[in-house]
Write a protein that holds these residues in place. Structure first.
Motif, PDB file in Angstrom:
ATOM      1  N   ASN A 279       0.832  -1.203   0.000  1.00 53.61           N
ATOM      2  CA  ASN A 279       0.000   0.000   0.000  1.00 53.61           C
ATOM      3  C   ASN A 279       0.869   1.256   0.000  1.00 53.61           C
ATOM      4  OD1 ASN A 279       1.013   0.059   2.596  1.00 53.61           O
ATOM      5  ND2 ASN A 279      -0.948  -0.286   3.610  1.00 53.61           N
ATOM      6  N   PHE A 364     -10.334  -0.213  -0.940  1.00 54.35           N
ATOM      7  CA  PHE A 364      -9.099   0.339  -1.503  1.00 54.35           C
ATOM      8  C   PHE A 364      -8.520   1.420  -0.588  1.00 54.35           C
ATOM      9  CE2 PHE A 364      -9.203  -0.985  -6.127  1.00 54.35           C
ATOM     10  CZ  PHE A 364      -7.847  -1.242  -6.228  1.00 54.35           C
ATOM     11  N   MET A 368      -5.025   1.172   1.338  1.00 59.51           N
ATOM     12  CA  MET A 368      -3.900   2.025   0.949  1.00 59.51           C
ATOM     13  C   MET A 368      -3.377   2.868   2.110  1.00 59.51           C
ATOM     14  SD  MET A 368      -3.223   1.218  -2.111  1.00 59.51           S
ATOM     15  CE  MET A 368      -1.918   2.424  -2.311  1.00 59.51           C
ATOM     16  N   VAL A 378      -5.577  -7.507   0.870  1.00 58.37           N
ATOM     17  CA  VAL A 378      -5.727  -7.186  -0.558  1.00 58.37           C
ATOM     18  C   VAL A 378      -6.895  -7.970  -1.154  1.00 58.37           C
ATOM     19  CG1 VAL A 378      -4.191  -8.971  -1.507  1.00 58.37           C
ATOM     20  CG2 VAL A 378      -4.401  -6.754  -2.669  1.00 58.37           C
ATOM     21  N   LEU A 402      -4.968  -5.925 -10.887  1.00 55.72           N
ATOM     22  CA  LEU A 402      -5.034  -6.003  -9.430  1.00 55.72           C
ATOM     23  C   LEU A 402      -4.926  -7.440  -8.927  1.00 55.72           C
ATOM     24  CD1 LEU A 402      -5.491  -4.567  -6.715  1.00 55.72           C
ATOM     25  CD2 LEU A 402      -7.948  -4.905  -7.060  1.00 55.72           C
ATOM     26  N   GLY A 406      -1.859  -8.448  -6.854  1.00 53.15           N
ATOM     27  CA  GLY A 406      -2.313  -8.681  -5.488  1.00 53.15           C
ATOM     28  C   GLY A 406      -2.008 -10.087  -5.013  1.00 53.15           C
ATOM     29  N   SER A 409       1.657 -10.500  -4.414  1.00 51.22           N
ATOM     30  CA  SER A 409       2.108  -9.870  -3.167  1.00 51.22           C
ATOM     31  C   SER A 409       1.958 -10.790  -1.965  1.00 51.22           C
ATOM     32  CB  SER A 409       1.338  -8.564  -2.921  1.00 51.22           C
ATOM     33  OG  SER A 409      -0.002  -8.821  -2.524  1.00 51.22           O
ATOM     34  N   CYS A 499       4.775  -4.109  -5.799  1.00 54.13           N
ATOM     35  CA  CYS A 499       3.342  -4.429  -5.850  1.00 54.13           C
ATOM     36  C   CYS A 499       2.486  -3.233  -5.437  1.00 54.13           C
ATOM     37  CB  CYS A 499       3.041  -5.631  -4.947  1.00 54.13           C
ATOM     38  SG  CYS A 499       3.771  -7.189  -5.525  1.00 54.13           S
ATOM     39  N   VAL A 503      -0.947  -1.653  -7.142  1.00 56.01           N
ATOM     40  CA  VAL A 503      -2.203  -1.479  -6.397  1.00 56.01           C
ATOM     41  C   VAL A 503      -2.619  -0.015  -6.395  1.00 56.01           C
ATOM     42  CG1 VAL A 503      -3.335  -1.771  -4.164  1.00 56.01           C
ATOM     43  CG2 VAL A 503      -1.743  -3.512  -4.973  1.00 56.01           C
ATOM     44  N   CYS A 506      -4.104   0.868  -9.740  1.00 56.15           N
ATOM     45  CA  CYS A 506      -5.480   0.372  -9.869  1.00 56.15           C
ATOM     46  C   CYS A 506      -6.447   1.230  -9.066  1.00 56.15           C
ATOM     47  CB  CYS A 506      -5.551  -1.083  -9.401  1.00 56.15           C
ATOM     48  SG  CYS A 506      -4.703  -2.254 -10.494  1.00 56.15           S
TER      49      CYS A 506
END
Length: 527
Positions: A279, A364, A368, A378, A402, A406, A409, A499, A503, A506
């Motif tokens: 994030n 999201f 984040m 995620v 994603l 994701g 990750s 990653c 993210v 996205c």
């Protein structure tokens, strides 16, 4: 046929019983022991193990129910002082309990598939084969989700069970059963409180669409007041409140509510989890680390470059160069990040798909910018977005990026050699199915640009292809160059930062997509 697929996938899960188990396996064994062997009053004060009970009461009762069956496998697993107990019978029971609990995930998936089928979304005569239909793709994308295989059936947790309840809640709201949707979400919140991240989307949508029936989209406060239904508001409120009373009521009566809340909301675990969720804070931490190293090398700053922040441990730490972050700051950033989406949702009544989009954006924003976010969270973004990926081309594109990055990750969760080919195979099968079938579903008349992955542009394609050299560095070059002893956390830091870029991309792209949509329902034409 649906349940035949569920059975087949369950058989694959059975093959993973001997696989690696994380400390979460002992966490849940300890919770089985606590709820089975101790009176309810002591559930949230027991601390023989460091893995104390820190989920809401309904999940504690779920563990209690499982413990009634566990005693027939091996009663020794239910002794509180038997720390790190893992007999073959214990392993078998706990693995089987996750597989059987996944029936709720299958049921939630089935309800969402029924909505896609019955709503008329993406109807086309060219989908004459049942396994090429949007609902069939949704079924396989959800049931075959690589992240759930990694997190639940190898690493060990019960996320599938929880996401099944979330999907059921979403399906009920999509079908117009608002009270039922609110009920199931209240149950979900009382099973795992992390889902409070998406509660604002439920609150705004249910309040606007159920408690203000027939109010126009641009209604003034006076008009809204005229359309307000106290009966519906009371019905909705009593439904949600009733679930909370059943869950927390006994602990309130025993004067234990303080202990329960103290376990549910600990704020002394540091900004980032041990593996750094991909994030904004992963990028922030990385920038701080590089700034500290550069400042010391060029004698610009007198700062520490110790590995406290990058040691892979759950602890509090101070940033070396950039300002340190507090829980209050993360809360405010999370709230600010979801506010435009909530406003959009309020101004778009009668559009259930907008509810799902806003739910994804709430997940999201919290992912984040939240405090101590786990990398496993995620999946809170990927699972609901899957429902939309079979409806709109743009959402399919974002889903492909994603879900791929994701799921990648999550690789650091499985660090033993035996699981290496398994996690790679799970990701490749999931990504291959998604890319091939979604690109066919959203086929365009014009051919795709050269050197791009299906449905994606060149930048997105190059970014995902970049996961290959990243993987090779982690698995081959990092140990071969002798960096494992000097920089053991380097692969984790690079993985999280790389990653996190995907993210974040996205997040921005999806926000732009949602804000730019009109309030009415749209159905993309199949070309």
């Amino acid at each position: 046929m649906f349940w035949s697929v569920v059975l087949l996938i369950s058989c694959v899960k059975l093959l993973l019983i001997p696989a690696y188990r994380s400390t979460d396996f002992e966490v849940h064994r300890n919770w089985l022991a606590i709820t089975h062997s101790l009176p309810v009053k002591k559930w949230y004060t027991e601390s023989t193990s460091e893995w104390t009970l820190d989920y809401p009461p309904l999940f504690a009762w779920f563990e209690y129910f499982l413990s009634q069956i566990a005693q027939f496998f091996d009663p020794k697993m239910l002794i509180v002082t038997n720390l790190n107990y893992a007999s073959p019978e214990t392993i078998l029971f706990q693995r089987l309990s996750v597989i059987l609990a996944d029936l709720m995930f299958a049921y939630g998936t089935r309800e969402c598939c029924k909505y896609v089928t019955n709503s008329g979304l993406r109807k086309s005569s060219r989908w004459n084969f049942r396994w090429s239909s949007p609902s069939a793709m949704l079924q396989l994308l959800l049931l075959g989700n690589a992240g759930l295989f990694i997190v639940d059936h190898i690493h060990f947790q019960y996320n599938g069970f929880l996401y099944g309840i979330q999907l059921l809640s979403i399906a009920k709201i999509l079908q117009g059963s608002y009270v039922a949707g609110a009920f199931w979400f209240a149950v979900l919140l009382n099973l795992k409180h992390i889902y409070a991240y998406v509660a604002p989307a439920y609150l705004v949508y249910l309040l606007r669409n159920y408690c203000f029936p027939n109010a126009p989209a641009n209604a003034s406060l006076k008009e809204l007041h005229a359309h307000f239904s106290m009966k519906r508001f009371t019905e909705l409120g009593c439904t949600v409140l009733g679930v909370f009373i059943v869950s927390f009521g006994p602990f309130l009566l025993m004067n234990e509510i303080g202990n329960v809340l103290g376990r549910l909301f600990p704020f002394k675990r540091g900004l980032s989890h041990a593996y750094w969720a991909p994030n904004f804070w992963a990028l922030y931490n990385t920038a701080d680390k590089f700034a500290a190293v550069a400042g010391q090398r060029y004698k610009l700053l007198n700062v520490s470059t110790n590995a406290a922040m990058t040691g892979g441990l759950v602890q509090e730490f101070e940033h070396s160069v950039l300002p340190s972050i507090t829980p209050r700051m993360t809360f405010m950033l999370s709230l600010l990040s979801i506010t435009p989406a909530l406003v959009k949702l309020w101004l778009s009544p009668g559009n259930p798909l907008h509810f799902v989009r806003c739910l994804v954006l709430c997940a999201f924003g919290s992912f984040m910018f939240g405090w101590h976010v786990h990398e496993k969270a995620v999946l809170m973004l990927i699972i609901p977005l899957t429902v939309l990926a079979v409806v709109w081309r743009r959402e399919a594109q974002i889903y492909l990026v994603l879900s791929t990055v994701g799921h990648y990750s999550l690789f650091p969760l499985l660090f033993t050699a035996f699981e290496l080919p398994i996690k790679v195979l799970l990701l490749l099968i999931n990504a291959l199915y998604a890319f091939l079938n979604l690109s066919h579903l959203f086929a365009l008349d014009k051919p795709a640009a050269s050197w791009t992955l299906p449905l994606l542009n060149r930048t997105e394609s190059l970014y995902l292809v970049g996961l290959l050299p990243l993987f090779l560095f982690e698995q081959v070059f990092h140990p071969a160059l002798g960096l494992s002893d000097k920089f053991p956390f380097l692969p984790l830091m690079i993985t999280s930062a790389y990653c996190a870029i995907g993210v974040l991309y996205c997040f921005v792209q999806y926000y732009w997509h949602f804000i730019g949509m009109s309030g009415s329902n749209h159905k993309r034409k199949t070309h």
